[in-house]
Design a protein around this motif. Structure first.
Motif, PDB file in Angstrom:
ATOM      1  N   LEU A  36      -6.983 -82.522  17.224  1.00 54.96           N
ATOM      2  CA  LEU A  36      -7.920 -81.809  18.090  1.00 54.96           C
ATOM      3  C   LEU A  36      -7.654 -80.304  18.095  1.00 54.96           C
ATOM      4  O   LEU A  36      -8.594 -79.513  17.990  1.00 54.96           O
ATOM      5  CB  LEU A  36      -7.878 -82.371  19.509  1.00 54.96           C
ATOM      6  N   GLU A  37      -6.414 -79.897  18.234  1.00 55.38           N
ATOM      7  CA  GLU A  37      -6.096 -78.456  18.266  1.00 55.38           C
ATOM      8  C   GLU A  37      -6.553 -77.770  16.984  1.00 55.38           C
ATOM      9  O   GLU A  37      -7.082 -76.657  17.022  1.00 55.38           O
ATOM     10  CB  GLU A  37      -4.597 -78.234  18.497  1.00 55.38           C
ATOM     11  N   GLU A  38      -6.366 -78.445  15.871  1.00 52.84           N
ATOM     12  CA  GLU A  38      -6.800 -77.906  14.587  1.00 52.84           C
ATOM     13  C   GLU A  38      -8.331 -77.767  14.559  1.00 52.84           C
ATOM     14  O   GLU A  38      -8.867 -76.782  14.067  1.00 52.84           O
ATOM     15  CB  GLU A  38      -6.322 -78.837  13.474  1.00 52.84           C
ATOM     16  N   GLY A  39      -9.018 -78.757  15.103  1.00 56.11           N
ATOM     17  CA  GLY A  39     -10.477 -78.688  15.175  1.00 56.11           C
ATOM     18  C   GLY A  39     -10.951 -77.575  16.091  1.00 56.11           C
ATOM     19  O   GLY A  39     -11.922 -76.879  15.788  1.00 56.11           O
ATOM     20  N   LEU A  40     -10.267 -77.387  17.205  1.00 54.93           N
ATOM     21  CA  LEU A  40     -10.626 -76.323  18.141  1.00 54.93           C
ATOM     22  C   LEU A  40     -10.395 -74.941  17.551  1.00 54.93           C
ATOM     23  O   LEU A  40     -11.018 -73.964  17.981  1.00 54.93           O
ATOM     24  CB  LEU A  40      -9.829 -76.472  19.442  1.00 54.93           C
ATOM     25  N   ALA A  41      -9.523 -74.837  16.564  1.00 56.56           N
ATOM     26  CA  ALA A  41      -9.229 -73.555  15.933  1.00 56.56           C
ATOM     27  C   ALA A  41     -10.341 -73.099  14.989  1.00 56.56           C
ATOM     28  O   ALA A  41     -10.339 -71.938  14.567  1.00 56.56           O
ATOM     29  CB  ALA A  41      -7.903 -73.643  15.176  1.00 56.56           C
ATOM     30  N   ARG A  42     -11.288 -74.008  14.687  1.00 60.16           N
ATOM     31  CA  ARG A  42     -12.404 -73.596  13.825  1.00 60.16           C
ATOM     32  C   ARG A  42     -13.175 -72.487  14.522  1.00 60.16           C
ATOM     33  O   ARG A  42     -13.331 -72.479  15.739  1.00 60.16           O
ATOM     34  CB  ARG A  42     -13.381 -74.758  13.587  1.00 60.16           C
ATOM     35  N   THR A  43     -13.673 -71.560  13.740  1.00 61.39           N
ATOM     36  CA  THR A  43     -14.465 -70.472  14.311  1.00 61.39           C
ATOM     37  C   THR A  43     -15.947 -70.773  14.154  1.00 61.39           C
ATOM     38  O   THR A  43     -16.345 -71.624  13.370  1.00 61.39           O
ATOM     39  CB  THR A  43     -14.138 -69.137  13.610  1.00 61.39           C
ATOM     40  N   GLY A  44     -16.754 -70.096  14.915  1.00 66.09           N
ATOM     41  CA  GLY A  44     -18.194 -70.286  14.842  1.00 66.09           C
ATOM     42  C   GLY A  44     -18.691 -71.287  15.867  1.00 66.09           C
ATOM     43  O   GLY A  44     -17.952 -71.721  16.755  1.00 66.09           O
ATOM     44  N   ASP A  45     -19.949 -71.650  15.728  1.00 66.79           N
ATOM     45  CA  ASP A  45     -20.598 -72.527  16.703  1.00 66.79           C
ATOM     46  C   ASP A  45     -20.770 -73.958  16.208  1.00 66.79           C
ATOM     47  O   ASP A  45     -21.559 -74.707  16.761  1.00 66.79           O
ATOM     48  CB  ASP A  45     -21.983 -71.967  17.057  1.00 66.79           C
ATOM     49  N   ALA A  46     -20.067 -74.340  15.144  1.00 66.46           N
ATOM     50  CA  ALA A  46     -20.216 -75.693  14.612  1.00 66.46           C
ATOM     51  C   ALA A  46     -19.791 -76.718  15.657  1.00 66.46           C
ATOM     52  O   ALA A  46     -18.735 -76.584  16.282  1.00 66.46           O
ATOM     53  CB  ALA A  46     -19.390 -75.855  13.347  1.00 66.46           C
ATOM     54  N   PRO A  47     -20.607 -77.757  15.892  1.00 69.04           N
ATOM     55  CA  PRO A  47     -20.266 -78.776  16.885  1.00 69.04           C
ATOM     56  C   PRO A  47     -18.968 -79.506  16.531  1.00 69.04           C
ATOM     57  O   PRO A  47     -18.698 -79.777  15.360  1.00 69.04           O
ATOM     58  CB  PRO A  47     -21.449 -79.740  16.835  1.00 69.04           C
ATOM     59  N   LEU A  48     -18.194 -79.800  17.557  1.00 74.15           N
ATOM     60  CA  LEU A  48     -16.921 -80.486  17.385  1.00 74.15           C
ATOM     61  C   LEU A  48     -16.892 -81.733  18.245  1.00 74.15           C
ATOM     62  O   LEU A  48     -17.303 -81.703  19.410  1.00 74.15           O
ATOM     63  CB  LEU A  48     -15.758 -79.561  17.761  1.00 74.15           C
ATOM     64  N   GLY A  49     -16.407 -82.815  17.668  1.00 69.86           N
ATOM     65  CA  GLY A  49     -16.201 -84.054  18.396  1.00 69.86           C
ATOM     66  C   GLY A  49     -14.780 -84.525  18.178  1.00 69.86           C
ATOM     67  O   GLY A  49     -14.087 -84.069  17.261  1.00 69.86           O
ATOM     68  N   VAL A  50     -14.343 -85.449  19.023  1.00 69.96           N
ATOM     69  CA  VAL A  50     -13.000 -86.000  18.889  1.00 69.96           C
ATOM     70  C   VAL A  50     -13.069 -87.512  19.023  1.00 69.96           C
ATOM     71  O   VAL A  50     -13.828 -88.042  19.841  1.00 69.96           O
ATOM     72  CB  VAL A  50     -12.029 -85.385  19.925  1.00 69.96           C
ATOM     73  N   ALA A  51     -12.292 -88.203  18.195  1.00 64.73           N
ATOM     74  CA  ALA A  51     -12.176 -89.662  18.269  1.00 64.73           C
ATOM     75  C   ALA A  51     -10.867 -89.995  18.963  1.00 64.73           C
ATOM     76  O   ALA A  51      -9.808 -89.496  18.567  1.00 64.73           O
ATOM     77  CB  ALA A  51     -12.203 -90.262  16.868  1.00 64.73           C
ATOM     78  N   ILE A  52     -10.961 -90.809  20.016  1.00 57.80           N
ATOM     79  CA  ILE A  52      -9.755 -91.165  20.762  1.00 57.80           C
ATOM     80  C   ILE A  52      -9.560 -92.677  20.724  1.00 57.80           C
ATOM     81  O   ILE A  52     -10.514 -93.447  20.691  1.00 57.80           O
ATOM     82  CB  ILE A  52      -9.806 -90.672  22.223  1.00 57.80           C
ATOM     83  N   GLY A  53      -8.312 -93.072  20.718  1.00 56.71           N
ATOM     84  CA  GLY A  53      -7.966 -94.480  20.798  1.00 56.71           C
ATOM     85  C   GLY A  53      -7.897 -94.916  22.246  1.00 56.71           C
ATOM     86  O   GLY A  53      -7.935 -94.087  23.164  1.00 56.71           O
ATOM     87  N   PRO A  54      -7.777 -96.209  22.475  1.00 60.90           N
ATOM     88  CA  PRO A  54      -7.752 -96.709  23.848  1.00 60.90           C
ATOM     89  C   PRO A  54      -6.516 -96.288  24.637  1.00 60.90           C
ATOM     90  O   PRO A  54      -6.517 -96.342  25.858  1.00 60.90           O
ATOM     91  CB  PRO A  54      -7.791 -98.229  23.680  1.00 60.90           C
ATOM     92  N   ASP A  55      -5.482 -95.806  23.948  1.00 62.51           N
ATOM     93  CA  ASP A  55      -4.254 -95.408  24.624  1.00 62.51           C
ATOM     94  C   ASP A  55      -4.247 -93.937  25.055  1.00 62.51           C
ATOM     95  O   ASP A  55      -3.295 -93.469  25.667  1.00 62.51           O
ATOM     96  CB  ASP A  55      -3.056 -95.670  23.719  1.00 62.51           C
TER      97      ASP A  55
END
Length: 163
Positions: A36-55
């Motif tokens: 997630l942190e790596e994804g948040l570091a992307r620049t610009g307005d590209a949409p970001l999502g995160v996949a989480i496990g049940p834990d």
């Protein structure tokens, strides 16, 4: 993978990034929670999502929620209800208004319950399953407990249980 929204088949505009694959700089991407942190570091307005496990404790997503357009919750087995709890917590406790996607091994019989907990889309493994999901959506029309959507329309939410 096939995607269902409100009982209708829709095109999936998101790309799911594998655990070890590079994260594209552009486009709507879903990253694993561990990245997630790596994804948040992307620049610009590209949409970001995160996949989480049940834990995963969804409270850990709080700082990132303003940047997230999608949270994918994983249904592992029929008897594991943690994804329902995660979806409800995202909507009610964290006020997440983006897409909540059911992934993993959700069952058509659970579809209405998913919607009632705040799930907006369901990803299935095979396109031929979608007609079964659509039938489940049409058949199950009555519920025996209030839903997030009903309570939100009434302005109640979980606060009524806490007072």
């Amino acid at each position: 993978m096939p995607l269902l929204e409100n009982g209708h088949i829709v095109n999936d505009t998101w790309v799911t990034v594998a655990e070890d694959a590079p994260i594209p700089a552009t486009g709507a991407v879903i990253v694993p929670f561990a990245r997630l942190e790596e994804g948040l570091a992307r620049t610009g307005d590209a949409p970001l999502g995160v996949a989480i496990g049940p834990d995963v404790d969804v409270a850990l997503l709080r700082p990132a929620l303003p940047r997230l357009g999608l949270v994918a919750v994983t249904f592992t087995t029929f008897r594991d209800g943690r994804a329902f709890t995660q979806a409800r917590a995202l909507r009610e406790h964290l006020s997440f208004s983006g897409e909540i996607r059911a992934t993993g091994k959700p069952l058509p019989d659970q579809y209405e319950f998913m919607l009632r907990c705040g799930v907006t889309t369901v990803q299935t493994e095979r396109a031929e399953e979608l007609s079964v999901w659509q039938q489940a959506h049409e058949i199950i029309s009555v519920a025996y407990q209030p839903s997030v959507l009903h309570e939100r329309r009434q302005g109640l939410g979980l606060r009524r249980f806490l007072s």
